[in-house]
Design an enzyme around this catalytic site. Structure first.
Site, short mmCIF file in Angstrom:
data_model
loop_
_atom_site.label_atom_id
_atom_site.label_comp_id
_atom_site.label_asym_id
_atom_site.label_seq_id
_atom_site.Cartn_x
_atom_site.Cartn_y
_atom_site.Cartn_z
CG ASP A 1 24.69 -43.50 22.60
OD1 ASP A 1 24.83 -42.67 21.69
OD2 ASP A 1 23.58 -43.94 22.95
CG HIS A 2 24.53 -45.48 19.40
ND1 HIS A 2 23.67 -44.73 18.64
CD2 HIS A 2 23.90 -45.69 20.58
CE1 HIS A 2 22.55 -44.53 19.31
NE2 HIS A 2 22.66 -45.09 20.52
CG HIS B 1 17.10 -41.36 20.14
ND1 HIS B 1 16.29 -41.97 19.22
CD2 HIS B 1 17.72 -42.37 20.83
CE1 HIS B 1 16.41 -43.28 19.35
NE2 HIS B 1 17.28 -43.54 20.31
CB THR C 1 21.47 -46.53 24.61
OG1 THR C 1 21.21 -45.51 23.67
CG2 THR C 1 21.83 -45.90 25.94
CD GLU D 1 20.96 -41.65 22.41
OE1 GLU D 1 21.23 -42.09 23.54
OE2 GLU D 1 20.87 -42.37 21.40
C1 GP9 Z 1 16.08 -44.57 25.67
C2 GP9 Z 1 17.43 -44.25 25.13
C3 GP9 Z 1 17.57 -44.62 23.68
O1 GP9 Z 1 15.92 -44.62 27.02
O2 GP9 Z 1 18.46 -44.57 25.93
O3 GP9 Z 1 18.22 -45.80 23.40
P1 GP9 Z 1 18.77 -46.12 21.93
O4 GP9 Z 1 17.59 -46.14 21.00
O5 GP9 Z 1 19.73 -45.03 21.56
O6 GP9 Z 1 19.44 -47.43 22.05
MN MN Z 2 21.61 -44.25 22.19
#
Ligand code: GP9
Ligand code: MN
Length: 685
Positions: free
Chosen positions: A480-481, A421, A305, A261
């Site tokens: 992911d980003h 996150h 995500t 993440e």
């Molecule tokens: C929540 C997680 C976060 O289930 O995957 O998503 P994001 O905020 O990174 O798009």
């Molecule tokens: Mn994410």
């Protein structure tokens, strides 16, 4: 006493009094349902206040319509609106109990399958107290029928009607701005139906959902198989050839997709106070059996995500705004990697420690062909097990291993972590590296949660090694980003040891790790320019799947003749030669090119038109649902109705799947390998 009752009755015998009575009942029962029938995850005083307020604006607006009418008509309108709103509430209560999500028109319309499932079990899931939502409707209707309450036949007071409508609008504005402040981009990004209900109310959600569905279905209705021509023509010209020295190297292996993440490439080998932030990932990155890409970019838009997931498993982009998964995940046709592998005998499973409804995963994963989705219902929860969006990574992975060992092999397992996150908060007991000292609060915790994620990753990898899974799997790891957005330029400059950052630096800051590890794989650092859109063709190449007839917009990162222009969702791009941000063009060393020579201009224009083309083709495919017109040979259309991610069904399926005798646990003579998963998570001590 009698006179008080009389007074009340007199008030209720006026239209306005009757209106207030209905409104109050509606308000109370909606709030009661929020609190007792749904699980909206309300935290903090602001959210509590918003939840109390949110039934009001839509209630006033809807019931207020009746105030523009006179006599009986006006009463009829109020009662019908009340009945419809109650039915909507009731239907959602039942649906929610089964799916932990709210009904959407897409579901009601498109998947008879889902409603069938619900239909079968409706008697089992209904609770007597659900009927309380109809109590006020019945009592008030009876009061009218038996003339306990009289109908006010006086002329319409348009002034009052107008004031009520205005009040509804003002209250909605208050609700909306408080919500945006608490959770920005609520409607543009549409993360989760739960969020829309929590902030803006269940009736606003209904209207919003209807509007979205209408917009989407009209574009869909106007699309035809003819629209595919431009897509197929593009693919015919632009498809990269796969690399023979890698093709099929991972055939038949288990596949892990390990989602890091918010993890950026700059963290690799990054140090704080002389200490490596991510020692385990660094080791994995430079392992001689790991193929690591150091010019790999995230290409997500607002869908974050969910965009990453869409690209990785479909090789299609996210949308210019919103999220493919929330807007189209339920209804569109997809030819996703899990479905392709499922049809080749793989067991497919996604793991995530957040609620299943987030990013509409609970519906989208069915469209993508996932047999299992182990969402937060599948893990033991305690108050200190979670932070932010869900289970802490160490606790999540430890519990996920228990399910992984039950999957018949070969399997395809995607694990989505979440502790690293925004806003990068971690309790003291889990902090084991100092924060950075940029002075930017949202930035400085980042290395701490990244460090935690790295430890969790390390624990998971040791488990794979101990169980032997490490040796018979292809392990794909990716970020992911970005974790630190461009709003933090000063802090970014400090982290990178620079005085200031240019747009070029920020574009390079969008790099995320992409690594593929497998025993016997010729590893090393590969410098090709690519991004998330290219993952699926790359994995297909390694898995020996011929994807030449698939509609996928990326190209194999291992291919020798690939186009290395990497499109960002906003139309900017990077490539080995030029990087374009807004109207600025930079050369490969990051120098701004003030005036382009005609030759340079031509090259840049070619890259720009490639970027525009892939993005617009992708939007066309998604919004027109074009894959419904094209089934690649050898691919069977996904039948969503065969999937259920309900906990009891998942457990039942796992049990059934053990008969295949190919799961890790079966290979281990039925003995669990859970003990082999060692974690230092303080919460589990
Ligand atoms: C929540 C997680 C976060 O289930 O995957 O998503 P994001 O905020 O990174 O798009
Ligand atoms: Mn994410």
């Amino acid at each position: 006493m009698g006179s008080v009752l009389n007074k009340i009755r007199n008030v209720l015998n006026t239209k306005n009094g009757f209106f207030v009575l209905l409104m109050v009942c509606f308000w109370i029962k909606t709030y009661w349902a929020y609190q007792t029938k749904f699980n909206l995850g309300v935290t903090g005083g602001v959210q509590e206040a918003i939840l109390i307020l949110n039934p009001l604006p839509m209630g006033l607006l809807l019931f207020g319509i009746a105030l523009y009418f006179r006599g009986k008509k006006s009463y009829w309108i109020m009662m019908i609106i009340d009945l419809v709103a109650s039915l909507w509430l009731f239907a959602n209560m039942l649906y929610y109990r089964e799916f932990s999500d709210f009904l959407s028109l897409g579901i009601i319309k498109s998947s008879g399958s889902v409603s069938n499932n619900l239909g079968l079990s409706i008697m089992e899931i209904i609770q007597p107290s659900d009927f309380l939502v109809f109590l006020d409707v019945i009592v008030i209707a009876a009061l009218l029928i038996f003339k306990v309450l009289k109908i006010d036949k006086r002329k319409t007071n348009f002034k009052i009607a107008g004031i009520v409508t205005l009040l509804a609008v003002v209250l909605f504005a208050v609700d909306f701005s408080a919500s945006e402040k608490n959770r920005s981009q609520l409607l543009t990004r549409t993360f989760d139906n739960n969020y829309i209900v929590k902030y803006l109310g269940i009736n606003f959600y209904a209207g919003y959902n209807a509007y979205q569905t209408y917009k989407e279905s009209s574009t869909r209705a106007n699309a035809s198989s003819n629209d595919l021509k431009s897509v197929l023509a593009y693919l015919k010209k632009n498809r990269a050839t796969s690399n023979v020295s890698y093709f099929g190297k991972a055939k038949g292996k288990n596949v892990f997709i390990f989602h890091l993440e918010s993890f950026q490439q700059f963290l690799i080998n990054y140090k704080v106070d002389g200490k490596e932030v991510t020692p385990n990932i660094n080791k994995f990155y430079s392992d001689s059996n790991t193929l690591s890409f150091d010019n790999f970019f995230n290409q997500v838009g607002q869908g974050k995500t969910s965009d990453a997931e869409t690209m990785l498993e479909n090789s299609l982009f996210g949308l210019p705004s919103g999220s493919v998964m929330t807007q189209y995940g339920t209804s569109n046709t997809f030819q996703a990697l899990p479905a392709i592998l499922d049809q080749r005998g793989y067991t497919t499973a996604a793991f995530h420690g957040d609620v299943g409804s987030f990013w509409n995963r609970d519906n989208t994963y069915k469209s993508w062909g996932y047999k299992y989705f182990f969402d937060d219902d599948y893990y033991k929860q305690k108050t200190d097990y979670s932070v932010g969006y869900g289970l802490k990574d160490k606790i999540f992975l430890k519990q996920a291993a228990n399910y992984i060992q039950q999957l018949p092999q070969p399997f395809y397992a995607k694990l989505i972590t979440v502790t690293n996150h925004y806003p990068y908060e971690l309790d003291k007991q889990n902090q084991s590296i100092p924060k950075t000292t940029t002075g930017d609060k949202t930035v400085d915790g980042y290395v701490q949660t990244a460090h935690y994620l790295d430890q969790a990753f390390g624990e998971f990898i040791s488990y794979l090694k101990k169980t032997g899974l490490y040796n018979n799997s292809m392990i794909v790891v990716y970020g992911d980003h970005y974790g630190i957005s461009n709003n933090h330029k000063k802090a970014i400059a400090q982290l990178l040891g620079k005085k200031s950052v240019t747009s070029y630096d920020l574009a390079m800051f969008q790099k995320v790790p992409f690594m593929i590890h497998m025993n016997g794989l010729k590893g090393g650092i590969n410098h090709t320019y690519g991004g998330e859109i290219d993952v699926m063709p790359t994995l297909e190449d390694l898995l020996g799947i011929n994807s030449s007839n698939m509609i996928q917009l990326g190209n194999d990162l291992l291919s020798k003749d690939r186009n290395q222009t990497v499109a960002f969702r906003d139309g900017d791009f990077v490539s080995p030669t030029y990087t374009k941000v807004g109207s600025k063009v930079y050369d490969s060393s990051g120098n701004l090119i003030k005036t382009l020579t005609s030759e340079q201009k031509e090259q840049v224009d070619t890259m720009q038109s490639h970027t525009d083309k892939v993005l617009s083709l992708s939007d066309k495919i998604i919004t027109g649902d074009l894959l419904r017109f094209y089934t690649p040979s050898g691919f069977k259309k996904v039948n969503k109705s065969q999937y259920s991610y309900k906990y009891s069904d998942g457990i039942k399926n796992l049990k059934e799947d053990q008969k295949k005798k190919t799961s890790l646990i079966e290979e281990n003579g039925g003995k669990s390998t859970a003990d082999l998963f060692k974690t230092d998570a303080p919460e589990l001590k």
